[in-house]
Motif scaffolding. Structure first.
Motif, PDB file in Angstrom:
ATOM      1  N   THR A 187     -13.132  -8.482   9.267  1.00  0.00           N
ATOM      2  CA  THR A 187     -12.771  -8.549   7.783  1.00  0.00           C
ATOM      3  C   THR A 187     -11.994  -7.438   7.269  1.00  0.00           C
ATOM      4  O   THR A 187     -11.065  -7.675   6.357  1.00  0.00           O
ATOM      5  CB  THR A 187     -14.056  -8.757   7.229  1.00  0.00           C
ATOM      6  N   PHE A 188     -12.014  -6.233   7.884  1.00  0.00           N
ATOM      7  CA  PHE A 188     -11.177  -5.150   7.380  1.00  0.00           C
ATOM      8  C   PHE A 188      -9.798  -5.173   7.576  1.00  0.00           C
ATOM      9  O   PHE A 188      -8.894  -5.047   6.766  1.00  0.00           O
ATOM     10  CB  PHE A 188     -11.911  -3.591   7.815  1.00  0.00           C
ATOM     11  N   ASP A 189      -9.583  -6.027   8.933  1.00  0.00           N
ATOM     12  CA  ASP A 189      -8.195  -5.963   9.412  1.00  0.00           C
ATOM     13  C   ASP A 189      -7.441  -7.021   8.423  1.00  0.00           C
ATOM     14  O   ASP A 189      -6.291  -7.024   8.207  1.00  0.00           O
ATOM     15  CB  ASP A 189      -8.200  -6.685  10.979  1.00  0.00           C
ATOM     16  N   LYS A 190      -8.012  -8.324   8.037  1.00  0.00           N
ATOM     17  CA  LYS A 190      -7.741  -9.344   7.231  1.00  0.00           C
ATOM     18  C   LYS A 190      -7.244  -8.646   5.793  1.00  0.00           C
ATOM     19  O   LYS A 190      -6.330  -8.888   5.191  1.00  0.00           O
ATOM     20  CB  LYS A 190      -8.507 -10.397   6.932  1.00  0.00           C
ATOM     21  N   ALA A 191      -8.069  -7.540   5.096  1.00  0.00           N
ATOM     22  CA  ALA A 191      -7.985  -6.917   4.098  1.00  0.00           C
ATOM     23  C   ALA A 191      -6.655  -5.983   4.111  1.00  0.00           C
ATOM     24  O   ALA A 191      -5.799  -6.139   3.160  1.00  0.00           O
ATOM     25  CB  ALA A 191      -9.087  -6.119   3.648  1.00  0.00           C
ATOM     26  N   THR A 192      -6.624  -5.327   5.243  1.00  0.00           N
ATOM     27  CA  THR A 192      -5.369  -4.525   5.395  1.00  0.00           C
ATOM     28  C   THR A 192      -3.922  -5.461   5.591  1.00  0.00           C
ATOM     29  O   THR A 192      -3.102  -4.925   5.083  1.00  0.00           O
ATOM     30  CB  THR A 192      -5.542  -3.740   6.730  1.00  0.00           C
ATOM     31  N   GLU A 193      -4.131  -6.461   6.115  1.00  0.00           N
ATOM     32  CA  GLU A 193      -3.273  -7.411   6.312  1.00  0.00           C
ATOM     33  C   GLU A 193      -2.494  -8.020   5.030  1.00  0.00           C
ATOM     34  O   GLU A 193      -1.466  -8.106   4.421  1.00  0.00           O
ATOM     35  CB  GLU A 193      -3.122  -8.641   7.282  1.00  0.00           C
ATOM     36  N   THR A 231       1.048  -7.703   3.005  1.00  0.00           N
ATOM     37  CA  THR A 231       1.750  -8.746   2.557  1.00  0.00           C
ATOM     38  C   THR A 231       1.914  -8.677   0.867  1.00  0.00           C
ATOM     39  O   THR A 231       3.153  -9.185   0.599  1.00  0.00           O
ATOM     40  CB  THR A 231       1.086 -10.120   2.922  1.00  0.00           C
ATOM     41  N   SER A 232       1.011  -8.370   0.121  1.00  0.00           N
ATOM     42  CA  SER A 232       0.872  -8.115  -1.146  1.00  0.00           C
ATOM     43  C   SER A 232       2.203  -6.965  -1.619  1.00  0.00           C
ATOM     44  O   SER A 232       3.088  -7.331  -2.586  1.00  0.00           O
ATOM     45  CB  SER A 232      -0.333  -7.608  -1.879  1.00  0.00           C
ATOM     46  N   ARG A 233       2.385  -5.951  -0.916  1.00  0.00           N
ATOM     47  CA  ARG A 233       3.264  -5.091  -1.014  1.00  0.00           C
ATOM     48  C   ARG A 233       4.647  -5.385  -0.974  1.00  0.00           C
ATOM     49  O   ARG A 233       5.613  -5.215  -1.746  1.00  0.00           O
ATOM     50  CB  ARG A 233       2.864  -3.649  -0.421  1.00  0.00           C
ATOM     51  N   ALA A 234       4.686  -6.236   0.391  1.00  0.00           N
ATOM     52  CA  ALA A 234       6.202  -6.936   0.477  1.00  0.00           C
ATOM     53  C   ALA A 234       6.578  -7.826  -0.372  1.00  0.00           C
ATOM     54  O   ALA A 234       7.665  -7.815  -0.706  1.00  0.00           O
ATOM     55  CB  ALA A 234       6.000  -7.641   1.978  1.00  0.00           C
ATOM     56  N   ARG A 235       5.592  -8.541  -0.976  1.00  0.00           N
ATOM     57  CA  ARG A 235       5.825  -9.541  -2.017  1.00  0.00           C
ATOM     58  C   ARG A 235       6.149  -8.862  -3.436  1.00  0.00           C
ATOM     59  O   ARG A 235       7.060  -9.539  -3.979  1.00  0.00           O
ATOM     60  CB  ARG A 235       4.606 -10.429  -2.240  1.00  0.00           C
ATOM     61  N   TYR A 236       5.549  -7.897  -3.674  1.00  0.00           N
ATOM     62  CA  TYR A 236       5.809  -7.160  -4.791  1.00  0.00           C
ATOM     63  C   TYR A 236       7.284  -6.462  -4.732  1.00  0.00           C
ATOM     64  O   TYR A 236       7.849  -6.457  -5.532  1.00  0.00           O
ATOM     65  CB  TYR A 236       4.911  -5.941  -5.057  1.00  0.00           C
TER      66      TYR A 236
END
Length: 388
Positions: free
Chosen positions: A154-160, A164-169
């Motif tokens: 679950t933590f790895d998914k949050a990290t991923e 992804t959010s940072r790249a999208r931003y």
């Protein structure tokens, strides 16, 4: 006896004729050699004299320019002609502007398009910012709960998701910058098209007179090609050539008289405006610009004129006309009437203005100076004279 008398009488007649001939010849020689020379006389007087320097030149202007187009195009209309007076910013030439107006419309539409694109990417950026904010919060919460409450997966998914959010931003942020740059570019293009449209309206840069028209309606022009020639009448001057020997006498501000060849009987006032600092190496002359304070009714740029620059003046000088000054062995002098005989007087000359010369020396006011009436006669010292 009669024969002897006849012979004697014949010889006497021949002798008388010879004597008469000798007498006539002697009279002629005396007349030409010793007879009084007819002269005119002039009384030396006191008066005003100005020392003048003369130069010949042409009427010119200080400010002149060629009116041309900044862009290529076809002339739609020329609104002025040679000899017309124009005011600053007056419309004088128009170019065909149909294409230019269309280009402005296209540039304006393009600007509106890229401006709407900016609004879209800005909305995307706000959305990406919200998603990134949620991803950061989730990641920070999961990190505190690790490893007791949540699993590593679950933590790895949050990290991923955070990455992804940072790249999208970042992509959204770059898209906004790119869209704004496109707006700047489209704005510049629109400004350029508007400037080109404005350049199709050619205006006078200053008040003046059109002196030449080079193009007509329908002609094609390119940047820099002459359409009209314009001069300013605020400063007109005669550009006069003056001999270099007069250089030291001339100064800016000296008064001058200007005589146009179209009006030789009239002198117009002027003033020395500037003096060139280069002498022509062939003619040994330099240019003096003399401002014209008043112009003839009819005048033209380039017409010839003489200028007389006042370099010095005296109000109470002894003066005589120039023709009474004589030269002997490079020494100046005059002949005066000394009881019916010409008497040589050495003098010095001062100012020279027009046909008058200032006398410095032995003469006094009221003295009579002489000049032979006929150019064939030449006065010498102690020669008999006859005042006519």
């Amino acid at each position: 006896m009669n024969k002897n008398w006849k012979l004697i009488r014949g010889r006497l007649n021949k002798g008388a004729k010879l004597l008469l001939l000798i007498a006539i010849l002697a009279a002629v020689i005396y007349w030409f050699k010793f007879a009084p020379v007819p002269v005119e006389q002039h009384q030396v007087e006191r008066g005003k004299i100005m020392d003048e320097v003369m130069g010949t030149g042409t009427l010119d202007v200080k400010i002149k320019m060629i009116i041309s187009s900044k862009i290529s195009g076809r002339i739609k209309d020329v609104l002025v002609d040679q000899g017309d007076k124009v005011s600053a910013d007056q419309l004088v030439v128009t170019l065909d502007d149909d294409q230019l107006k269309l280009q402005v419309k296209v540039a304006l539409a393009n600007l509106e398009t890229v401006e709407s694109g900016v609004n879209k990417v800005q909305r995307d950026l706000k959305f990406a910012e919200v998603v990134l904010s949620n991803a950061v919060k989730t990641y920070n919460r999961y990190r505190k709960l690790m490893p007791k409450t949540i699993s590593q997966e679950t933590f790895d998914k949050a990290t991923e998701e955070l990455g992804t959010s940072r790249a999208r931003y970042s992509r959204a942020e770059a898209a906004v910058i790119e869209a704004k740059n496109k707006v700047v570019e489209a704005t510049k293009v629109l400004e350029l098209r508007k400037a080109q449209l404005d350049d199709s309206q050619i205006r006078a840069p200053f008040d003046g007179i059109i002196i030449n028209r080079e193009r007509d309606r329908g002609n094609i022009v390119i940047p820099g090609s002459a359409i009209l020639s314009l001069i300013s009448t605020k400063v007109l001057w005669v550009r006069a050539w003056v001999d270099e020997t007069e250089f030291a006498k001339i100064k800016a501000g000296q008064p001058a008289g200007i005589i146009f060849r179209s009006e030789p009987e009239h002198t117009y006032p002027g003033k020395v405006a500037r003096i060139a600092i280069e002498v022509d190496r062939e003619t040994r002359e330099f240019i003096v610009d003399v401002n014209v304070n008043e112009l003839p009714v009819n005048w033209a740029i380039g017409q010839r004129a003489e200028v007389y620059i006042e370099t010095d003046k005296k109000d109470n000088a002894l003066i005589v006309p120039e023709k009474y000054i004589k030269w002997r062995n490079n020494v100046s002098g005059v002949f005066v009437d000394n009881g019916g005989v010409a008497s040589w007087r050495h003098i010095k000359t001062g100012l020279h203005g027009g046909n008058l010369i200032e006398i410095i020396g032995e003469l006094q006011e009221g003295d009579s100076v002489l000049n032979p009436i006929s150019l064939k006669n030449k006065l010498t010292d102690q020669m008999r004279i006859s005042v006519q």
